[in-house]
Design a protein around this motif. Structure first.
Motif, PDB file in Angstrom:
ATOM      1  N   ILE A  88       0.829  -1.216   0.000  1.00 42.86           N
ATOM      2  CA  ILE A  88       0.000   0.000   0.000  1.00 42.86           C
ATOM      3  C   ILE A  88       0.862   1.266   0.000  1.00 42.86           C
ATOM      4  O   ILE A  88       2.006   1.258   0.454  1.00 42.86           O
ATOM      5  N   GLN A  92      -1.891   5.980   1.682  1.00 43.60           N
ATOM      6  CA  GLN A  92      -2.883   5.149   2.366  1.00 43.60           C
ATOM      7  C   GLN A  92      -2.519   4.966   3.843  1.00 43.60           C
ATOM      8  O   GLN A  92      -3.386   4.984   4.722  1.00 43.60           O
ATOM      9  N   SER A  95      -3.406   8.117   5.610  1.00 44.52           N
ATOM     10  CA  SER A  95      -4.854   8.276   5.803  1.00 44.52           C
ATOM     11  C   SER A  95      -5.311   7.518   7.055  1.00 44.52           C
ATOM     12  O   SER A  95      -6.224   7.943   7.753  1.00 44.52           O
ATOM     13  N   GLN A  96      -4.633   6.414   7.349  1.00 41.04           N
ATOM     14  CA  GLN A  96      -4.968   5.657   8.562  1.00 41.04           C
ATOM     15  C   GLN A  96      -4.564   6.431   9.820  1.00 41.04           C
ATOM     16  O   GLN A  96      -5.284   6.422  10.821  1.00 41.04           O
ATOM     17  N   GLY A 212      -6.577   2.094   6.396  1.00 41.13           N
ATOM     18  CA  GLY A 212      -6.663   3.444   5.839  1.00 41.13           C
ATOM     19  C   GLY A 212      -7.988   3.678   5.136  1.00 41.13           C
ATOM     20  O   GLY A 212      -8.930   2.882   5.243  1.00 41.13           O
ATOM     21  N   THR A 213      -8.034   4.788   4.426  1.00 43.98           N
ATOM     22  CA  THR A 213      -9.260   5.134   3.694  1.00 43.98           C
ATOM     23  C   THR A 213      -8.886   5.300   2.224  1.00 43.98           C
ATOM     24  O   THR A 213      -7.717   5.251   1.858  1.00 43.98           O
ATOM     25  N   GLY A 214      -9.873   5.516   1.385  1.00 41.84           N
ATOM     26  CA  GLY A 214      -9.588   5.735  -0.032  1.00 41.84           C
ATOM     27  C   GLY A 214     -10.087   4.609  -0.891  1.00 41.84           C
ATOM     28  O   GLY A 214     -10.858   3.749  -0.448  1.00 41.84           O
ATOM     29  N   ASN A 216      -8.644   1.960  -2.326  1.00 42.39           N
ATOM     30  CA  ASN A 216      -8.160   0.586  -2.295  1.00 42.39           C
ATOM     31  C   ASN A 216      -8.634  -0.229  -1.102  1.00 42.39           C
ATOM     32  O   ASN A 216      -8.187  -1.351  -0.905  1.00 42.39           O
ATOM     33  N   VAL A 217      -9.495   0.347  -0.293  1.00 44.55           N
ATOM     34  CA  VAL A 217     -10.006  -0.410   0.841  1.00 44.55           C
ATOM     35  C   VAL A 217     -11.461  -0.795   0.574  1.00 44.55           C
ATOM     36  O   VAL A 217     -12.175  -0.104  -0.129  1.00 44.55           O
ATOM     37  N   ASN A 222     -14.096   0.717   5.042  1.00 44.90           N
ATOM     38  CA  ASN A 222     -13.215   1.620   4.299  1.00 44.90           C
ATOM     39  C   ASN A 222     -13.000   2.953   4.994  1.00 44.90           C
ATOM     40  O   ASN A 222     -12.621   3.928   4.375  1.00 44.90           O
TER      41      ASN A 222
END
Ligand SMILES: [Zn+2]
Length: 433
Positions: A88, A92, A95-96, A212-214, A216-217, A222
């Protein structure tokens, strides 16, 4: 037709099951215990420390340990990947960190969804997370370690925490919160070790697709709440239903609930053991609801978490971890505590009145003078000197206004001088040349 209905029903069941939160912390702990029964004594010790700390406080309100100062937790993210998608991005990861800091300070924007009857209990834990800026050797770091593995997935049995097993070894778990991000087997989203377990596997594990967010989750996980939940375990919290029917999580301001909730229940959700018509606190981070439906820790949970950091308790060492401060990073490794030679301290009366803490000359090659005058309180103060990874390398007393410490045998680098008086701490950096 019947067959079609049956198939639709089956699909629905499978869909619901896939959408459920799967936290493997409980299974992990049971497995660990069955292979090593002696492990229980460490967990019991941590539980006893928490209980004793909470009990010692004069009231529920007075239980904020460490005088409610902000606790900084340097985090190291071990990304153990096999496929490119599992490796990742830094974005990402970051973002977590944003989610963790929002959730643990009750500044998450979705706290407006907390029902009014529970919002009064929502807590700013005063626990903050940073990506580590200094590694265990004192070098500069971004707090993210990337490591390729030949393993396609990991089960909740700690393989990702060991280089020898295709994972990545933990950083000193007394100074860093270790988070491993990898591909978990089955539907496991994450798990955490319990406080008091073995130091080399202390930390949390999160599947790469819920970290994380975005983009790819995966929905509905998410919003980064898997890490919020798992770190809650790492900080001594139990599931809100106490992992038993109408069980206890040992927190007095979370209502008893019959079992876990999943998905996104409507408020109120009353069960057989609800103490009143407000029912379950299904929006608590320690339930099993979807990311978008959980939004709070309580004051009681905050106290339980912070109790681990009280003096003498298991995670107290984090209060001396300076790895969030990027200005302390340097090129070479520092010596460990045992190799530091004993230094002598001489105290002298200093006639000049001065306020605050003075450390000079800075930089120094040998003697450093430490001056601190508190006109209100003349009681002895403790002097400590730490290296940049938070290892205490010197302790002494400031009985007069000034002390001199000989740093001639210290390795070159940056140190932190700390004066402690009661609960108050003053710090200053000193460079040894
Ligand atoms: Zn859990």
């Amino acid at each position: 037709m019947k067959a079609l209905v049956g198939l639709l029903f089956l699909l629905q069941v499978v869909t619901v099951a896939n959408a459920q939160r799967v936290c493997a912390s409980e299974i992990y702990s049971q497995k660990l215990l069955s292979s090593n029964p002696s492990i229980k004594s460490g967990w019991n010790k941590a539980d006893a420390q928490i209980s004793a700390t909470l009990k010692a406080a004069s009231s529920f309100v007075a239980r904020d340990t460490t005088t409610n100062e902000t606790i900084y937790l340097p985090v190291v993210i071990h990304i153990v990947y096999n496929k490119t998608i599992e490796n990742i991005t830094d974005a990402q990861v970051k973002s977590q960190l944003v989610v963790l800091n929002d959730d643990y300070s009750n500044s998450n924007i979705d706290k407006i969804n907390t029902p009014a009857v529970f919002s009064l209990l929502a807590a700013d834990t005063k626990i903050k997370f940073c990506l580590a800026q200094v590694d265990p050797q004192g070098r500069k770091t971004g707090g993210i370690v990337r490591k390729y593995t030949t393993k396609e997935y990991f089960s909740p049995e700690d393989g990702m925490k060991s280089s020898a097993q295709g994972g990545d070894d933990a950083w000193d778990s007394k100074r860093y919160l270790n988070i491993w991000v990898c591909n978990m087997s089955g539907r496991t989203m994450g798990y955490s070790s319990l406080p008091g377990g073995p130091a080399n596997v202390d930390g949390v594990v999160i599947s790469y697709d819920v970290f994380g967010t975005g983009e790819n989750v995966r929905s509905p996980f998410n919003k980064g709440r898997t890490a919020t939940h798992e770190i809650g375990h790492w900080l001594g919290l139990k599931h809100i239903w106490g992992d038993a029917i109408c069980g206890t999580d040992l927190v007095e301001d979370t209502p008893t609930q019959q079992y876990y909730n999943y998905g996104c229940p409507a408020f109120p959700h009353v069960s057989n053991c609800s103490p009143n018509t407000n029912g379950d606190m299904f929006m608590n981070f320690m339930d099993f609801t979807n990311d978008g439906c959980m939004n709070m820790f309580t004051i009681g949970q905050k106290q339980r978490m912070r109790a681990l950091f009280a003096k003498g308790n298991l995670r107290n060492s984090f209060l001396l971890s300076f790895a969030c401060d990027s200005t302390l990073a340097q090129g070479s490794a520092l010596p460990i505590e045992d190799t530091i030679p004993v230094v002598t301290v001489t105290t002298t009366i200093h006639a000049k009145q001065s306020a605050g803490l003075k450390v000079y000359p800075n930089p120094t090659q040998s003697i450093v003078n430490i001056e601190y005058i508190n006109t209100i309180n003349s009681s002895p103060k403790t002097i400590s000197i730490f290296n940049v990874v938070g290892t205490r390398v010197y302790t002494g007393q400031l009985t007069k206004e000034k002390a001199s410490v000989n740093m001639v045998n210290f390795a070159k680098g940056i140190y932190i001088v700390q004066i402690e008086e009661g609960g108050n701490k003053l710090t200053s950096k000193i460079i040894k040349q």
